[in-house]
Enzyme design. Structure first.
Site, PDB file in Angstrom:
ATOM      1  N   TRP A 156      14.602   9.883 -22.786  1.00 41.07           N
ATOM      2  CA  TRP A 156      15.537  10.102 -21.672  1.00 41.07           C
ATOM      3  C   TRP A 156      16.985   9.874 -22.108  1.00 41.07           C
ATOM      4  O   TRP A 156      17.771   9.276 -21.354  1.00 41.07           O
ATOM      5  CB  TRP A 156      15.215   9.184 -20.476  1.00 41.07           C
ATOM      6  CG  TRP A 156      13.876   9.406 -19.886  1.00 41.07           C
ATOM      7  CD1 TRP A 156      12.871   8.492 -19.770  1.00 41.07           C
ATOM      8  CD2 TRP A 156      13.378  10.622 -19.304  1.00 41.07           C
ATOM      9  NE1 TRP A 156      11.785   9.064 -19.160  1.00 41.07           N
ATOM     10  CE2 TRP A 156      12.065  10.372 -18.866  1.00 41.07           C
ATOM     11  CE3 TRP A 156      13.919  11.906 -19.115  1.00 41.07           C
ATOM     12  CZ2 TRP A 156      11.283  11.355 -18.261  1.00 41.07           C
ATOM     13  CZ3 TRP A 156      13.147  12.879 -18.513  1.00 41.07           C
ATOM     14  CH2 TRP A 156      11.848  12.583 -18.092  1.00 41.07           C
ATOM     15  N   THR A 158      20.336  10.817 -22.238  1.00 37.91           N
ATOM     16  CA  THR A 158      21.269  11.773 -21.644  1.00 37.91           C
ATOM     17  C   THR A 158      22.389  12.078 -22.646  1.00 37.91           C
ATOM     18  O   THR A 158      22.919  11.156 -23.273  1.00 37.91           O
ATOM     19  CB  THR A 158      21.851  11.204 -20.323  1.00 37.91           C
ATOM     20  OG1 THR A 158      20.770  10.797 -19.505  1.00 37.91           O
ATOM     21  CG2 THR A 158      22.690  12.244 -19.588  1.00 37.91           C
ATOM     22  N   GLU A 363      20.173   4.077 -15.544  1.00 35.30           N
ATOM     23  CA  GLU A 363      21.042   2.891 -15.692  1.00 35.30           C
ATOM     24  C   GLU A 363      20.564   1.726 -14.816  1.00 35.30           C
ATOM     25  O   GLU A 363      21.365   0.938 -14.302  1.00 35.30           O
ATOM     26  CB  GLU A 363      22.509   3.245 -15.468  1.00 35.30           C
ATOM     27  CG  GLU A 363      22.943   4.276 -16.501  1.00 35.30           C
ATOM     28  CD  GLU A 363      24.408   4.342 -16.795  1.00 35.30           C
ATOM     29  OE1 GLU A 363      25.095   3.317 -16.650  1.00 35.30           O
ATOM     30  OE2 GLU A 363      24.853   5.419 -17.197  1.00 35.30           O
TER      31      GLU A 363
HETATM   32  N1  CAA Z   1      26.300  -9.290 -19.650  1.00 37.68           N
HETATM   33  C1  CAA Z   1      26.158 -10.108 -20.718  1.00 37.68           C
HETATM   34  N2  CAA Z   1      25.004 -10.777 -20.985  1.00 37.68           N
HETATM   35  C2  CAA Z   1      23.977 -10.617 -20.127  1.00 37.68           C
HETATM   36  C3  CAA Z   1      24.057  -9.784 -19.010  1.00 37.68           C
HETATM   37  C4  CAA Z   1      25.279  -9.117 -18.779  1.00 37.68           C
HETATM   38  N3  CAA Z   1      25.439  -8.316 -17.728  1.00 37.68           N
HETATM   39  N4  CAA Z   1      22.889  -9.798 -18.336  1.00 37.68           N
HETATM   40  C5  CAA Z   1      22.082 -10.621 -19.010  1.00 37.68           C
HETATM   41  N5  CAA Z   1      22.748 -11.120 -20.087  1.00 37.68           N
HETATM   42  C6  CAA Z   1      22.245 -12.077 -21.072  1.00 37.68           C
HETATM   43  C7  CAA Z   1      21.830 -13.363 -20.353  1.00 37.68           C
HETATM   44  O1  CAA Z   1      22.930 -14.232 -20.212  1.00 37.68           O
HETATM   45  C8  CAA Z   1      20.783 -13.902 -21.287  1.00 37.68           C
HETATM   46  O2  CAA Z   1      21.434 -14.528 -22.378  1.00 37.68           O
HETATM   47  P1  CAA Z   1      20.851 -15.898 -23.043  1.00 37.68           P
HETATM   48  O3  CAA Z   1      19.495 -15.575 -23.562  1.00 37.68           O
HETATM   49  O4  CAA Z   1      21.853 -16.221 -24.114  1.00 37.68           O
HETATM   50  O5  CAA Z   1      20.806 -16.898 -21.933  1.00 37.68           O
HETATM   51  C9  CAA Z   1      20.120 -12.642 -21.832  1.00 37.68           C
HETATM   52  O6  CAA Z   1      21.064 -11.582 -21.653  1.00 37.68           O
HETATM   53  C10 CAA Z   1      18.817 -12.307 -21.131  1.00 37.68           C
HETATM   54  O7  CAA Z   1      19.103 -12.149 -19.759  1.00 37.68           O
HETATM   55  P2  CAA Z   1      17.934 -12.090 -18.667  1.00 37.68           P
HETATM   56  O8  CAA Z   1      17.030 -13.261 -18.861  1.00 37.68           O
HETATM   57  O9  CAA Z   1      18.574 -11.889 -17.331  1.00 37.68           O
HETATM   58  O10 CAA Z   1      17.155 -10.781 -19.123  1.00 37.68           O
HETATM   59  P3  CAA Z   1      15.797 -10.165 -18.608  1.00 37.68           P
HETATM   60  O11 CAA Z   1      15.017  -9.777 -19.795  1.00 37.68           O
HETATM   61  O12 CAA Z   1      15.194 -11.019 -17.549  1.00 37.68           O
HETATM   62  O13 CAA Z   1      16.201  -8.771 -17.932  1.00 37.68           O
HETATM   63  C11 CAA Z   1      17.167  -7.019 -16.748  1.00 37.68           C
HETATM   64  C12 CAA Z   1      17.302  -8.368 -17.487  1.00 37.68           C
HETATM   65  C13 CAA Z   1      18.251  -7.052 -15.699  1.00 37.68           C
HETATM   66  C14 CAA Z   1      15.845  -6.762 -16.068  1.00 37.68           C
HETATM   67  C15 CAA Z   1      17.440  -5.945 -17.826  1.00 37.68           C
HETATM   68  O14 CAA Z   1      16.343  -5.810 -18.688  1.00 37.68           O
HETATM   69  C16 CAA Z   1      17.833  -4.597 -17.282  1.00 37.68           C
HETATM   70  O15 CAA Z   1      18.981  -4.386 -16.872  1.00 37.68           O
HETATM   71  N6  CAA Z   1      16.880  -3.641 -17.282  1.00 37.68           N
HETATM   72  C17 CAA Z   1      17.193  -2.256 -16.922  1.00 37.68           C
HETATM   73  C18 CAA Z   1      17.613  -1.482 -18.128  1.00 37.68           C
HETATM   74  C19 CAA Z   1      18.434  -0.298 -17.787  1.00 37.68           C
HETATM   75  O16 CAA Z   1      19.309  -0.328 -16.910  1.00 37.68           O
HETATM   76  N7  CAA Z   1      18.231   0.768 -18.529  1.00 37.68           N
HETATM   77  C20 CAA Z   1      19.040   1.951 -18.384  1.00 37.68           C
HETATM   78  C21 CAA Z   1      19.073   2.708 -19.663  1.00 37.68           C
HETATM   79  S1  CAA Z   1      20.519   3.619 -19.952  1.00 37.68           S
HETATM   80  C22 CAA Z   1      20.426   5.031 -19.054  1.00 37.68           C
HETATM   81  O17 CAA Z   1      19.722   5.134 -18.095  1.00 37.68           O
HETATM   82  C23 CAA Z   1      21.384   6.076 -19.523  1.00 37.68           C
HETATM   83  C24 CAA Z   1      21.283   7.383 -18.846  1.00 37.68           C
HETATM   84  O18 CAA Z   1      20.313   8.103 -18.879  1.00 37.68           O
HETATM   85  C25 CAA Z   1      22.472   7.917 -18.167  1.00 37.68           C
END
Ligand code: CAA
Length: 380
Positions: A156, A158, A363
């Site tokens: 996927w 893009t 995203e």
């Molecule tokens: N900025 C900086 N650091 C961050 C952060 C942020 N926004 N969010 C989390 N972190 C850091 C945390 O502080 C943590 O750090 P430490 O280990 O040092 O404490 C670490 O990252 C892990 O954080 P979490 O425990 O919150 O992570 P998690 O594994 O529980 O999951 C989640 C987080 C929000 C579920 C994440 O996996 C997520 O966003 N998933 C969705 C992925 C996504 O959006 N994919 C889209 C792909 S791109 C796309 O779609 C492009 C396209 O086609 C147009």
């Protein structure tokens, strides 16, 4: 508190609105129908400096703020949602992390030509087994001398079929979980980098995406973006900005559907009068306009926080969650107002329904946005 846009922001909005009305709206249905990449439109985005809007001028960008970017994304997506997402991928998902985490040499080679729009970039996080659970990366990067050897796949992606480089995430230390993920700048002509044909999709059909295979793809060690193990944070903080772009895209799609519903309700007559004179239609239009405005306020707040350098993960997620689900509701009402014609390919509203749907998925799905929002609300 002041809700006024400044002169530069108003001018960007005007230029993008004019460009969209002139060059995007008249062509968007044809591009969608033929699944045709909008080559000329992308060239013109570059000419208008819309492909590296927030990168400083010394790196080929326009040096504008994120409020300008959000306003521009809304207007471009109002004309063509596919063109909108191409613009957002290059700005938010590619240029932004290179600017934030890249060395001077990386900015010269991997930012300047992309911010100028001479080249296009994309973002490789998603894998078949790592969508919402982005930390479950299976792609690996193994250091061998002055190179990393990358193996795995991304899907996927893009802009993948057209991109010149990708910000790619891979595991450098499988045992370390999310702390074992590293980001790389990978030119798409690297040996071992293989792109599949464009995906067949329900909407945003002119914005091509594809699967990528990496087979012993060798990348110079100097192409590592940030430190080993920092890749997850690079990805998450990039998505904080990317979600503002997608929320703005959703807003643009909703506005297109709403404006077309207003126009149609003025010409379509039932029971002896234009349907806009029926309260059933007026109430739908009232709800649509209110929700569009509410979404825009959330989007602009998140963009403003980003401009102020304040952590905006929660506000970006709120904007994306609300704007994308709002776009679904607004497009649903717009199609209903069009009646049978709304279901026809002769009108644009059916395309808006299809285009809006992805904004609740890419995203970060709506469920992921709720995870981010609640985690931020409940943190000590
Ligand atoms: N900025 C900086 N650091 C961050 C952060 C942020 N926004 N969010 C989390 N972190 C850091 C945390 O502080 C943590 O750090 P430490 O280990 O040092 O404490 C670490 O990252 C892990 O954080 P979490 O425990 O919150 O992570 P998690 O594994 O529980 O999951 C989640 C987080 C929000 C579920 C994440 O996996 C997520 O966003 N998933 C969705 C992925 C996504 O959006 N994919 C889209 C792909 S791109 C796309 O779609 C492009 C396209 O086609 C147009």
């Amino acid at each position: 508190m002041n809700f006024e846009l400044n002169d530069v922001q108003r001018e960007i909005q005007r230029v993008c609105r004019d460009f969209a009305a002139r060059e995007l709206t008249p062509n968007a249905r044809r591009w969608d129908d033929r699944h045709e990449w909008p080559t000329e439109a992308v060239k013109k985005l570059a000419e208008l400096s819309l492909l590296g809007m927030c990168a400083p001028e010394k790196y080929g960008g326009a040096g504008l703020d994120n409020v300008c970017y959000a306003l521009a994304m809304e207007e471009i997506s109002r004309g063509c949602a596919s063109t909108g997402v191409i613009m957002s991928v290059n700005n938010s998902l590619y240029c932004d992390p290179v600017l934030k985490f890249g060395s001077e040499e990386q900015k010269r080679d991997f930012l300047t030509p992309f911010a100028k729009g001479e080249k296009l970039g994309c973002f490789g996080l998603t894998e078949p087994e790592a969508g919402s659970d982005a930390a479950a990366q299976r792609t690996t990067a193994v250091r061998k001398g002055d190179e990393y050897v990358i193996n795995g796949s991304k899907n996927w992606i893009t802009v993948g079929p057209k991109a010149d480089a990708i910000v790619l995430f891979a595991m450098t230390d499988k045992a370390a979980g999310h702390k074992g993920i590293t980001a790389f700048l990978v030119p798409t002509d690297s040996p071992g980098f293989d792109r599949q044909p464009p995906d067949k999709k329900m909407g945003i059909c002119a914005a091509w995406s594809c699967t990528i295979y990496l087979e012993d793809c060798r990348v110079p060690a100097k192409n590592r973006l940030g430190k080993e193990g920092d890749g997850f944070k690079v990805a998450m903080s990039t998505l904080d900005g990317g979600r503002i772009g997608i929320a703005s895209q959703a807003l643009g799609i909703a506005r297109a559907a709403y404006e077309e519903a207003v126009a149609y309700s003025s010409v379509r007559k039932t029971f002896g009068k234009p349907i806009r004179e029926h309260q059933a239609i007026q109430f739908m239009l009232a709800d649509m306009a209110t929700e569009i405005d509410a979404a825009r306020l959330l989007v602009l707040r998140a963009a403003l926080l980003k401009d102020q350098g304040v952590r905006h993960s929660m506000e970006s997620s709120m904007a994306k969650l609300y704007a994308s689900e709002m776009a679904g509701r607004v497009c649903h009402h717009a199609l209903q107002i069009h009646g049978g014609m709304g279901y026809s390919k002769e009108m644009d509203v059916e395309r808006h329904v299809r285009d809006a749907r992805i904004t609740e998925i890419y995203e970060g799905t709506s469920e992921i946005q709720r995870i981010v929002i609640s985690a931020n609300l409940l943190k000590e």
